[in-house]
Design an enzyme around this catalytic site. Structure first.
Site, PDB file in Angstrom:
ATOM      1  N   ASN A 409      10.786 -36.570 -25.282  1.00 17.62           N
ATOM      2  CA  ASN A 409      10.443 -37.620 -26.233  1.00 17.62           C
ATOM      3  C   ASN A 409      10.208 -37.048 -27.627  1.00 17.62           C
ATOM      4  OD1 ASN A 409       9.440 -39.799 -27.611  1.00 17.62           O
ATOM      5  ND2 ASN A 409       8.194 -40.544 -25.947  1.00 17.62           N
ATOM      6  N   ASP A 410       9.074 -36.409 -27.808  1.00 12.46           N
ATOM      7  CA  ASP A 410       8.714 -35.959 -29.156  1.00 12.46           C
ATOM      8  C   ASP A 410       9.696 -34.932 -29.718  1.00 12.46           C
ATOM      9  OD1 ASP A 410       6.457 -37.601 -29.220  1.00 12.46           O
ATOM     10  OD2 ASP A 410       5.312 -36.136 -28.070  1.00 12.46           O
ATOM     11  N   VAL A 411      10.291 -34.127 -28.834  1.00 16.78           N
ATOM     12  CA  VAL A 411      11.175 -33.067 -29.321  1.00 16.78           C
ATOM     13  C   VAL A 411      12.536 -33.594 -29.762  1.00 16.78           C
ATOM     14  CG1 VAL A 411      10.068 -31.284 -27.943  1.00 16.78           C
ATOM     15  CG2 VAL A 411      12.039 -32.497 -27.018  1.00 16.78           C
ATOM     16  N   VAL A 412      12.792 -34.903 -29.560  1.00 13.01           N
ATOM     17  CA  VAL A 412      14.040 -35.487 -30.045  1.00 13.01           C
ATOM     18  C   VAL A 412      13.765 -36.623 -31.019  1.00 13.01           C
ATOM     19  CG1 VAL A 412      15.422 -34.864 -28.030  1.00 13.01           C
ATOM     20  CG2 VAL A 412      14.146 -37.009 -28.023  1.00 13.01           C
ATOM     21  N   ASN A 413      12.537 -36.701 -31.516  1.00 17.72           N
ATOM     22  CA  ASN A 413      12.154 -37.829 -32.365  1.00 17.72           C
ATOM     23  C   ASN A 413      12.556 -37.580 -33.814  1.00 17.72           C
ATOM     24  OD1 ASN A 413      10.960 -39.953 -33.640  1.00 17.72           O
ATOM     25  ND2 ASN A 413       8.982 -39.745 -32.586  1.00 17.72           N
TER      26      ASN A 413
END
Lengths: 485, 101
Positions: A409-413
């Site tokens: 999630n956060d690492v592709v935001n």
């Protein structure tokens, strides 16, 4: 028996040497396995030698405690899932910190008793000076020893309570971050109070009440310092406490005159500090920022995200990938939680058989710690040459037909690049949104681990495949087999 | 006993050693290495054994006992967890040799 102390010293020397060589071997994938075994022999040697130290009391109790501690940890360590590794490291590290604090406590209490402040117990065993020379514990502590002993106890106690909080958080026992106004001031005050108590102790005002207050303050500080830190930052914190414990062990080793402890502890202290910096850098956060930044407290309103999430079903998603040329799979922690690594690898193999070029893209902090995801994929049997680092894969996304995001999630935001108000602004991300199509497998519509909305999910070229990772990938595999049939 | 300055030298050299060992480690080994260094400071067990060995009042003995328990947990747990992680790196080694930088 004058050869015995020399022999024991030699064992400690050998242990320290094996630790250093072992760590050295662990820093290369080829020799890593042997490294831990070498270090293990060093530990065994040091522990056995310690049992033969002259002038030791309570030998039965010592052996009993070692056996109980070893078997409990051995049992828990053998059966814990690979996904839970980070919290186990936190737990074992906390135990080490606690042990260092306990050594400091015994020293300080004994020291206070020597001053006649605690109930004196008549010393039934006249101490041999030669015995002291080998097993440490001088009859009286020198000022340096006292100061380092207190410092080691302080650091060890902070590492103990802090690591336990980190463990509880990663284990999911403490979901909410605990924040209140003025928290930083309160924490600073606690630290200052613990330091003052420590200084008083070190300058010979040792009294039972002061010792108790000192440890209570140190433990409370470790607790309060770790509570407000979000789960996403935990790896950095665990690594930092790992370095802390190393330092504490080294200082207590000085008090005990034990060279193996001094060297092993200091090596870990330095290595752990560097490792912490490397991890923080991978997340684009400074250590100070992690500890005191109050993740998510960054000023300004986060940009509102327009649009809606567009769902897709498994068979359509499978078709998209079956006829694609290049597919990049981005695994996140959600994949590991769902135990879907093996299923994903099966799916990837089916695609490869169809001539699709498949790669796995790993963010430096995918999983719970740098390298954690590599361990999990290795467990499923994914070969290394299919796994790409962030820097290598990011230029390839524009030429990628489908990026399959599973539980990340956060690492592709993309907000990390576009929204300065976002708490993750500036964090390097995998440029998934540059791919022609993005398919995101996700359990529900909620926000990620760090509690931040993800603009990727609302992008025009993104389709959401809702479901548990394991089940969703299972459906993809089934659909792909239907196409082939 | 260890003289103050001698100790300072040991501290310095050990710190430098630790720094050098980690300096060029690939990311894939960060987790196992953190776990491995976590095992190495399990040497605290030795110190806890010495402390318990010299504890005299029941209270000191109790604290020393807890210290040895915790230290043993650190050492044993750290070893098992690290060994399990590195075991997997070994199993995929034929593929890994070159791919893993």
């Amino acid at each position: 028996m004058s050869w015995l102390p020399t022999l024991i010293k030699a064992c400690y020397f050998l242990a320290a040497l094996l630790f250093i060589l072992g760590l050295k071997r662990m820093s290369s994938p080829r020799t890593a396995r042997g490294g831990i075994v070498w270090a293990g022999y060093g530990m065994l040697l040091a522990v056995l030698a310690t049992l033969f130290l002259p002038d030791m009391h309570n030998r039965g109790l010592i052996v009993a405690a070692v056996l109980v501690g070893v078997s409990a940890a051995w049992w828990s360590g053998k059966r814990v899932a690979m996904t839970a590794m980070p919290q186990m490291v936190a737990l074992y590290n906390g135990m080490g910190g606690g042990a260092a604090a306990a050594i400091g406590a015994v020293e300080l209490i004994g020291y206070a008793r020597g001053l006649g402040l605690l109930h004196a117990v008549p010393d039934t065993s006249p101490l041999q000076p030669e015995a002291w020379a080998v097993n440490g514990l001088p009859p009286a502590l020198s000022p340096t020893e006292l100061a380092l002993g207190v410092l080691g106890a302080l650091i060890g106690a902070v590492s103990f309570s802090g690591s336990l909080v980190a463990f509880a958080k990663l284990q999911g026992w403490m979901d909410k971050r605990f924040v209140f106004p003025g928290q930083r001031a309160v924490n600073l005050l606690l630290l200052a109070a613990a330091v003052v108590a420590g200084v008083l102790l070190a300058t010979s005002h040792a009294s039972p009440a002061l010792i108790a207050a000192f440890f209570a303050l140190a433990l409370l500080f470790g607790l309060m310092m770790t509570l407000p830190i979000g789960g996403a930052d935990m790896p950095v914190v665990i690594s930092l406490y790992n370095a802390f414990t190393g330092l504490a062990v080294s200082f207590e080793g000085f008090v005990l005159g034990n060279e193996a402890m001094i060297i092993a502890g200091m090596v870990v202290g330095a290595a752990g500090t560097l490792l912490t910096q490397l991890m923080a850098k991978a997340m684009n956060r400074s250590i100070g920022n992690v500890l005191f930044g109050g993740f998510g407290a960054a000023g300004g309103e986060a940009q509102a995200i327009e649009g809606a999430q567009k769902p897709v079903d498994a068979s359509d998603a499978a078709v998209m990938m079956a006829y694609a040329e290049r597919v990049v799979i981005v695994p996140g922690y959600g994949l590991a939680v769902a135990q879907a690594q093996h299923k994903v690898w099966e799916f990837a193999q089916l695609l490869i058989k169809r001539g699709v070029k498949v790669k796995f893209a790993i963010h430096p902090v995918a999983g719970r710690m740098p390298g954690h995801m590599n361990v999990l994929l290795a467990e499923a049997g994914v070969p290394y040459d299919l796994i790409a680092d962030m820097d290598d894969i990011n230029p390839e996304f524009p030429a990628t037909d489908v990026a399959l995001v599973i539980g990340a999630n956060d690492v592709v935001n993309p907000l990390a690049k576009t929204d300065p108000a976002s708490p993750i602004y500036g964090m390097p991300i995998l440029d998934v949104s540059a791919a022609k199509h993005v398919i995101v497998i996700k359990r529900g519509r909620g926000t990620g681990f760090a509690g931040i909305e993800n603009a990727l999910f609302y992008a025009d070229n993104t389709r959401m495949l809702y479901g548990d990772g394991q089940a969703a990938v299972g459906e993809l595999v089934a659909s792909l087999k239907d196409i082939d049939a | 006993m260890i003289d103050g300055f001698l100790a300072l030298y040991i501290f310095m050299l050990a710190a430098f050693t630790g720094y050098e060992i980690i300096a060029r480690v690939p990311v894939i080994l960060h987790t196992p290495l953190m776990s491995g260094s976590n095992f190495v400071h399990g040497i605290v067990l030795v110190g806890a054994m010495i402390a318990l060995g010299h504890a005299q009042t029941p209270f000191e003995i109790a604290i020393g006992f807890i210290g040895v328990l915790l230290g043993a947990g650190n050492a044993a747990g750290g070893y098992v967890v690290t060994e399990r992680m590195l075991e997997m790196f070994k199993s995929s080694k034929p593929d890994a040799g070159k791919g893993a930088k």
